[in-house]
Structure formats: C-alpha cells, structure tokens
Write a protein that holds these residues in place. Structure first.
Motif, PDB file in Angstrom:
ATOM      1  N   ILE A  78       0.835  -1.208   0.000  1.00 22.09           N
ATOM      2  CA  ILE A  78       0.000   0.000   0.000  1.00 22.09           C
ATOM      3  C   ILE A  78       0.867   1.254   0.000  1.00 22.09           C
ATOM      4  N   LEU A  99      -8.230  -0.580  -0.916  1.00 24.57           N
ATOM      5  CA  LEU A  99      -8.029   0.637  -1.700  1.00 24.57           C
ATOM      6  C   LEU A  99      -9.250   0.902  -2.575  1.00 24.57           C
ATOM      7  N   LEU A 159      -9.036   5.072   1.509  1.00 19.81           N
ATOM      8  CA  LEU A 159      -8.659   3.858   2.228  1.00 19.81           C
ATOM      9  C   LEU A 159      -9.873   3.393   3.024  1.00 19.81           C
TER      10      LEU A 159
END
Length: 365
Positions: A207, A263, A298
């Motif tokens: 990430i 995501l 997120l």
C-alpha cells in the motif's frame, strides 16, 4: 362440616328471638357477598394495587405498568433489515473532511442535520457524462470531493453483501503529487466519460508503494518516475499484462493479506468507438497504463466473527517508523582500506605463532 346438633352442648340464652337472629345472619351474609363482588370488579380495573403516595410521586410509571391487559399496544416500527441506504448512516473521516471544506467555502454554521447531507444524498444522475462538473477538473482535491459526492453510497454499501464485515472508516489516501498530476492529465484528456469506481486488494507493505509511486505494471519500468521499482507479478496474468482491479469490493477482499484496508480507486478505462469498455472481464478490469488508475480512499473494515482474523489497518506514521528502524539495523559498510588491514593482521603467521605456541611435555619414566 359440623352439624347443628354438635353445638347443643353449649348453653346460650339470648333475649332475642331465634328468628330475628337468623334474619340478622342472613343480612350479614348478603352484605358480605355484595362487598366481595365490588372488590373483584376493582381488581379487574387495576392490575396492581398501588398506594396514593406512589400514584402522586410516580404517575408516569404507574400509567405504563397498570394498563389493562385487554388493551393491546401499537407495534413499534422496526427498521427494514435489508435497507441498503438508511436515513442515518455512519459518519466517516471523509464525510467530516468534505463537510469542513464545504463550510469553509460557504461560511455556514455547522449543525448535525447539515452534516448528514453528504451521507443521505441519493439524487445523482445515471448518465456519467452529465455528472462531470467543470470544477472537478481544476484540481485533484476537487475531483476527489466530487467523486465521493457521487459514489459515497456505493462505497459505504460495498461490503453489505458479505456477512460478518463492518466498515469502520473511510479515509483519504495520501497519494503522492506526481501520481496526482499524471492522473489529472489523463482525466483532462478524457472528459467524455466519468471515471469508474473500482477496488484493489493487496498486502500491507504494497500500500505504501502504491501511494508513493502509483500502481505499477509488472516487469515494466515507470514511464515518468525513474525511482519507482520494477515489480513482479504475484497473482498471475490470466487476462494479459496490466494493472488488475475489480468492480466488486467483496471480490477484492480475497487478495488482501496482513491488513484490513482496501483501496478505493478511480479508473479511466480505454473504450472503443461505441463507448464500450475494453479489457473488462466480469468483475475484473485490467488497465494498460499507470496513469489510468489512482487510489482515492482507504476503506478500513473489521471482521465481526472469530472465524476471520483481524489485521492492523494501514497507518502512514507507523510505516515510516518501521522503515526508520530497518534503516538503523542495516549493516555498516567498511572501506577496503581498513578491510585489508584487518585481513593482513589476521593472516600474519608470526602473530599466530606467538599467540598459539605448541608446547611439548616430557613424561618421566
């Protein structure tokens, strides 16, 4: 029961006549019967005996608890269990962030009802070309606010089909400015269609790389950023080389590893002359260029049942601390000059002989 003859042994002399005594007894029994009937009627009216003090001090409680059993209460309206868009949904970090920005621009007073305006709006045009505003193309922050304004209900209800999962927060993704510029450049070149809402699940360590360099195509160098690493495909390439994403958040959960963060991205897929999306295979959408997709939010979630293990959500500050610790633990590089001295000193035979002397012992017979 004892008979009247049993009481003959008692001598009782009265001045009254026996008929009058019987008459008085009959009147007494009749009055007692009337009193018992009245008391039964009173008990039916009030289900519980209460004193006057209790009636004066706690009138509301007495009224509620002493309702006649024959009177049925009205059933309370229960919320529909499959209601996807409830009137009062959770307020996440994105809701508060965009609400604060809107209040700063309009200089309006903040209230709880106005804070729910972002959460409860559902009148959005179905045609994507009409929902594109000119202000959204000016900056990345304006585009992200506009994108959330249109798709916030879909994002919040993306995991409702999966039982045992609860969305804890929806945060802004701290994307690098270079990634933002590349995406906005492509967005201004393709204004006929609004970007698609897609999801991407990956490992916790990946990430940070995605937020810094953007999405990368396996075995290919980044076209504009030389510092971006070259990655290797892990999950295969069944639909060719490219960046894999999904229209379904539940489908992307199967690719998440060691984290509880998903995501939420915006994608600009390539279309043919008829406007049909290319390289779309069911829930999977494959993108051929790194500037066609960008992470916007997120999505943090948690498992409600013990059958699934909960992992930590992505935290930028914690990841930076971990990297600093790893840098400290790196081995120190020694220059060749000092390394030669150390090796010569270790290979010195005279020094070794002086240090390790062979001693012989003579045994006397």
């Amino acid at each position: 029961m004892s008979s009247d003859n049993d009481y003959d042994i008692f001598d009782y002399k009265s001045s009254q006549d026996s008929f009058e005594i019987d008459y008085q007894i009959d009147l007494f029994e009749h009055r007692q019967c009337l009193k018992s009937r009245k008391s039964k009627q009173k008990l039916k009216k009030s289900s519980c005996p209460i004193s006057l003090k209790a009636l004066k001090s706690q009138r509301n409680l007495v009224k509620i608890n002493c309702i006649n059993d024959k009177i049925t209460r009205k059933a309370e309206q229960k919320p529909f269990r499959y209601d996807r868009f409830p009137n009062r949904s959770k307020i996440f970090e994105c809701d508060e962030k965009f609400y604060e920005e809107s209040t700063c621009l309009s200089n309006s007073i903040s209230t709880d009802s106005s804070k729910q305006s972002i959460c409860n709006q559902s009148n959005v045009s179905s045609n994507p070309s009409k929902t594109f505003e000119a202000e959204a193309l000016k900056s990345f922050s304006n585009f992200r606010r506009h994108f959330y304004h249109i798709n916030h209900q879909k994002i919040k209800s993306s995991l409702q089909d999966q039982s045992g999962i609860d969305i804890t927060d929806i945060r802004l993704a701290p994307v690098n400015e270079s990634v933002q510029k590349d995406f906005m450049k492509r967005l201004n070149e393709n204004t006929s269609y609004f970007p698609n809402l897609v999801y991407h699940g990956t490992k916790l360590n990946n990430i940070e790389s995605i937020l810094r360099y953007g999405f990368l195509i396996p075995n290919q160098a980044h076209p504009s950023n030389s510092e971006a690493p070259i990655i290797i495909s892990v999950n295969g390439r069944s639909f060719g080389n490219g960046i894999y994403s999904s229209h379904s958040a539940v489908y992307s959960l199967s690719y998440i590893n060691t984290t509880n963060t998903l995501l939420v991205c915006a994608a600009i897929p390539k279309r043919n002359g008829n406007g049909k999306i290319e390289r779309s295979h069911g829930n999977i959408l494959v993108l051929s260029h790194v500037s066609q997709i960008i992470p916007l939010f997120l999505l943090d979630f948690k498992y409600l049942y013990s059958s699934h293990m909960n992992y930590p959500c992505f935290n930028e500050e914690k990841q930076l601390k971990i990297h600093k610790k790893n840098e400290i633990k790196k081995s120190v590089i020694i220059s060749r000059k000092y390394l030669r001295k150390v090796l010569n000193y270790m290979n010195d035979e005279v020094r070794q002989n002086n240090r390790y002397q062979v001693r012989s012992y003579e045994f006397c017979n």
